[in-house]
Write a protein that holds these residues in place. Structure first.
Motif, PDB file in Angstrom:
ATOM      1  N   GLY A  66     -67.573  50.570 -87.595  1.00 49.85           N
ATOM      2  CA  GLY A  66     -66.934  50.683 -88.904  1.00 49.85           C
ATOM      3  C   GLY A  66     -66.544  52.087 -89.307  1.00 49.85           C
ATOM      4  O   GLY A  66     -66.394  52.361 -90.502  1.00 49.85           O
ATOM      5  N   ALA A  67     -66.361  52.971 -88.349  1.00 56.72           N
ATOM      6  CA  ALA A  67     -65.987  54.352 -88.656  1.00 56.72           C
ATOM      7  C   ALA A  67     -64.615  54.425 -89.321  1.00 56.72           C
ATOM      8  O   ALA A  67     -63.760  53.551 -89.124  1.00 56.72           O
ATOM      9  CB  ALA A  67     -65.989  55.187 -87.382  1.00 56.72           C
ATOM     10  N   VAL A  68     -64.425  55.460 -90.116  1.00 56.69           N
ATOM     11  CA  VAL A  68     -63.125  55.761 -90.720  1.00 56.69           C
ATOM     12  C   VAL A  68     -62.571  56.988 -90.001  1.00 56.69           C
ATOM     13  O   VAL A  68     -63.302  57.685 -89.293  1.00 56.69           O
ATOM     14  CB  VAL A  68     -63.273  56.010 -92.234  1.00 56.69           C
ATOM     15  N   PRO A  69     -61.266  57.279 -90.157  1.00 52.02           N
ATOM     16  CA  PRO A  69     -60.673  58.417 -89.432  1.00 52.02           C
ATOM     17  C   PRO A  69     -61.428  59.735 -89.633  1.00 52.02           C
ATOM     18  O   PRO A  69     -61.525  60.544 -88.702  1.00 52.02           O
ATOM     19  CB  PRO A  69     -59.254  58.487 -90.019  1.00 52.02           C
ATOM     20  N   GLU A  70     -61.977  59.960 -90.835  1.00 55.97           N
ATOM     21  CA  GLU A  70     -62.720  61.199 -91.071  1.00 55.97           C
ATOM     22  C   GLU A  70     -63.948  61.293 -90.166  1.00 55.97           C
ATOM     23  O   GLU A  70     -64.298  62.382 -89.692  1.00 55.97           O
ATOM     24  CB  GLU A  70     -63.151  61.286 -92.539  1.00 55.97           C
ATOM     25  N   ASN A  71     -64.626  60.163 -89.919  1.00 56.57           N
ATOM     26  CA  ASN A  71     -65.770  60.151 -89.008  1.00 56.57           C
ATOM     27  C   ASN A  71     -65.355  60.593 -87.613  1.00 56.57           C
ATOM     28  O   ASN A  71     -66.064  61.378 -86.965  1.00 56.57           O
ATOM     29  CB  ASN A  71     -66.372  58.747 -88.904  1.00 56.57           C
ATOM     30  N   ILE A  72     -64.233  60.088 -87.160  1.00 55.56           N
ATOM     31  CA  ILE A  72     -63.767  60.403 -85.804  1.00 55.56           C
ATOM     32  C   ILE A  72     -63.396  61.870 -85.687  1.00 55.56           C
ATOM     33  O   ILE A  72     -63.700  62.527 -84.677  1.00 55.56           O
ATOM     34  CB  ILE A  72     -62.572  59.509 -85.425  1.00 55.56           C
ATOM     35  N   GLU A  73     -62.766  62.413 -86.721  1.00 54.08           N
ATOM     36  CA  GLU A  73     -62.401  63.841 -86.710  1.00 54.08           C
ATOM     37  C   GLU A  73     -63.652  64.706 -86.607  1.00 54.08           C
ATOM     38  O   GLU A  73     -63.701  65.663 -85.823  1.00 54.08           O
ATOM     39  CB  GLU A  73     -61.614  64.181 -87.967  1.00 54.08           C
ATOM     40  N   ILE A  74     -64.674  64.381 -87.400  1.00 54.38           N
ATOM     41  CA  ILE A  74     -65.934  65.129 -87.363  1.00 54.38           C
ATOM     42  C   ILE A  74     -66.610  64.955 -86.009  1.00 54.38           C
ATOM     43  O   ILE A  74     -67.135  65.919 -85.432  1.00 54.38           O
ATOM     44  CB  ILE A  74     -66.866  64.651 -88.498  1.00 54.38           C
ATOM     45  N   PHE A  75     -66.589  63.736 -85.497  1.00 51.50           N
ATOM     46  CA  PHE A  75     -67.226  63.442 -84.214  1.00 51.50           C
ATOM     47  C   PHE A  75     -66.580  64.237 -83.084  1.00 51.50           C
ATOM     48  O   PHE A  75     -67.267  64.763 -82.202  1.00 51.50           O
ATOM     49  CB  PHE A  75     -67.122  61.938 -83.932  1.00 51.50           C
ATOM     50  N   ARG A  76     -65.290  64.370 -83.099  1.00 53.52           N
ATOM     51  CA  ARG A  76     -64.589  65.141 -82.060  1.00 53.52           C
ATOM     52  C   ARG A  76     -64.996  66.615 -82.126  1.00 53.52           C
ATOM     53  O   ARG A  76     -65.189  67.263 -81.096  1.00 53.52           O
ATOM     54  CB  ARG A  76     -63.071  64.992 -82.228  1.00 53.52           C
ATOM     55  N   LEU A 101     -68.004  54.184 -82.291  1.00 53.07           N
ATOM     56  CA  LEU A 101     -67.972  54.439 -83.725  1.00 53.07           C
ATOM     57  C   LEU A 101     -66.972  53.535 -84.435  1.00 53.07           C
ATOM     58  O   LEU A 101     -67.240  53.025 -85.532  1.00 53.07           O
ATOM     59  CB  LEU A 101     -67.644  55.908 -84.000  1.00 53.07           C
ATOM     60  N   TRP A 102     -65.802  53.324 -83.817  1.00 48.55           N
ATOM     61  CA  TRP A 102     -64.827  52.412 -84.419  1.00 48.55           C
ATOM     62  C   TRP A 102     -65.438  51.024 -84.583  1.00 48.55           C
ATOM     63  O   TRP A 102     -65.264  50.370 -85.622  1.00 48.55           O
ATOM     64  CB  TRP A 102     -63.573  52.312 -83.564  1.00 48.55           C
TER      65      TRP A 102
END
Length: 283
Positions: free
Chosen positions: A163-173, A159-160
């Motif tokens: 072009g993911a942003v930190p909010e994407n990673i939080e949701i993905f986790r 995802l990084w």
């Protein structure tokens, strides 16, 4: 296309539109209400039906933080009609959804919906996930371009790199910890969703159900079987409801190049679909 600052250049790419009489008849206003629920296809088609109906309501897929929000999936549309239960809303928000994603803004029980146009093309390819120990299901796409995949096969670094942003990673986790992959919807669940949705409309409301394209482009041949399957499921349901009409989108293909992909088309295709819906609704 041209240098707009050069007044000597004649803009030959602009012409006066001269509609034929059939199109003029199709666009005459009825004063009724039309509800369109679907993806990009109905988002485009909605432009061509607004002049005919007194009120147009659109419930389509959208993007948020670069992720796809598939409100047009039958499981999500059914949820919008039925309303949220228990802490569904909390889970959905933690998965990137918002309150508006489960709010149609118009309900058949509250407003006289004269015509409904439904497109469930998202059901063909977007897998469902089940919230562990909660039972309810929804599609989830962490970022545009990976909505057809199993998130168990996707990692944060992927995802990084997209072009993911930190909010994407939080949701993905949160999704990784709480969602169970179920694959694409099966016939029984799809038809149950659609029958339930149909039950919310007045018996005399006109419902147009969009079939999937059969003349798929050569490089999208892999989609043909799933398209045929969806069309078969929908044909069975349409036989049960006298107010449901199937729309064969292949009829609006003037040439193979009109299909940009198996579910995206050139602008004139959407215009023809819009005119057909307006004309059919007036019959």
């Amino acid at each position: 296309m041209t240098d707009l600052s050069d007044a000597t250049i004649m803009p030959d790419w602009i012409s006066i539109y001269q509609p034929d009489l059939s199109e003029v008849e199709a666009l005459k206003g009825t004063g009724g209400t039309i509800l369109l629920c679907g993806g990009c296809d109905l988002d485009a088609v909605s432009h061509y039906v607004k002049a005919t109906f007194g009120r147009t309501a659109l419930f389509a897929n959208t993007m948020r933080l670069g992720a796809e929000i598939r409100r047009d999936h039958s499981s999500m549309l059914r949820r919008a009609f039925e309303g949220l239960h228990d802490d569904d809303g909390l889970f959905l928000r933690q998965l990137g959804y918002s309150t508006e994603d489960s709010a149609l803004g118009i309900l058949p029980s509250d407003v006289d919906v004269d015509v409904a146009v439904l497109s469930f093309w998202a059901d063909m390819f977007y897998p469902l996930y089940e919230v562990v120990r909660r039972g309810y299901r929804m599609p989830y796409a962490p970022l545009l371009g990976c909505g057809h995949e199993n998130i168990e096969d996707i990692y944060e670094i992927d995802l990084w790199n997209m072009g993911a942003v930190p909010e994407n990673i939080e949701i993905f986790r949160f999704a990784k910890a709480n969602l169970k992959y179920l694959n694409v919807i099966d016939k029984e669940e799809f038809q149950d969703n659609v029958r339930t949705i149909f039950g919310y409309f007045r018996p005399d409301a006109r419902i147009f159900l969009m079939n999937a394209l059969q003349q798929v482009p050569e490089n999208f041949e892999w989609t043909r079987a799933r398209h045929s399957q969806l069309n078969e499921w929908q044909a069975e349901i349409a036989q049960e409801f006298p107010n449901v009409v199937l729309v064969n989108v292949d009829e609006f293909m003037s040439r193979p190049e009109d299909a940009v992909s198996s579910t995206h088309f050139v602008r004139d295709f959407y215009r023809q679909v819009g005119l057909h819906l307006c004309s059919a609704a007036l019959e």
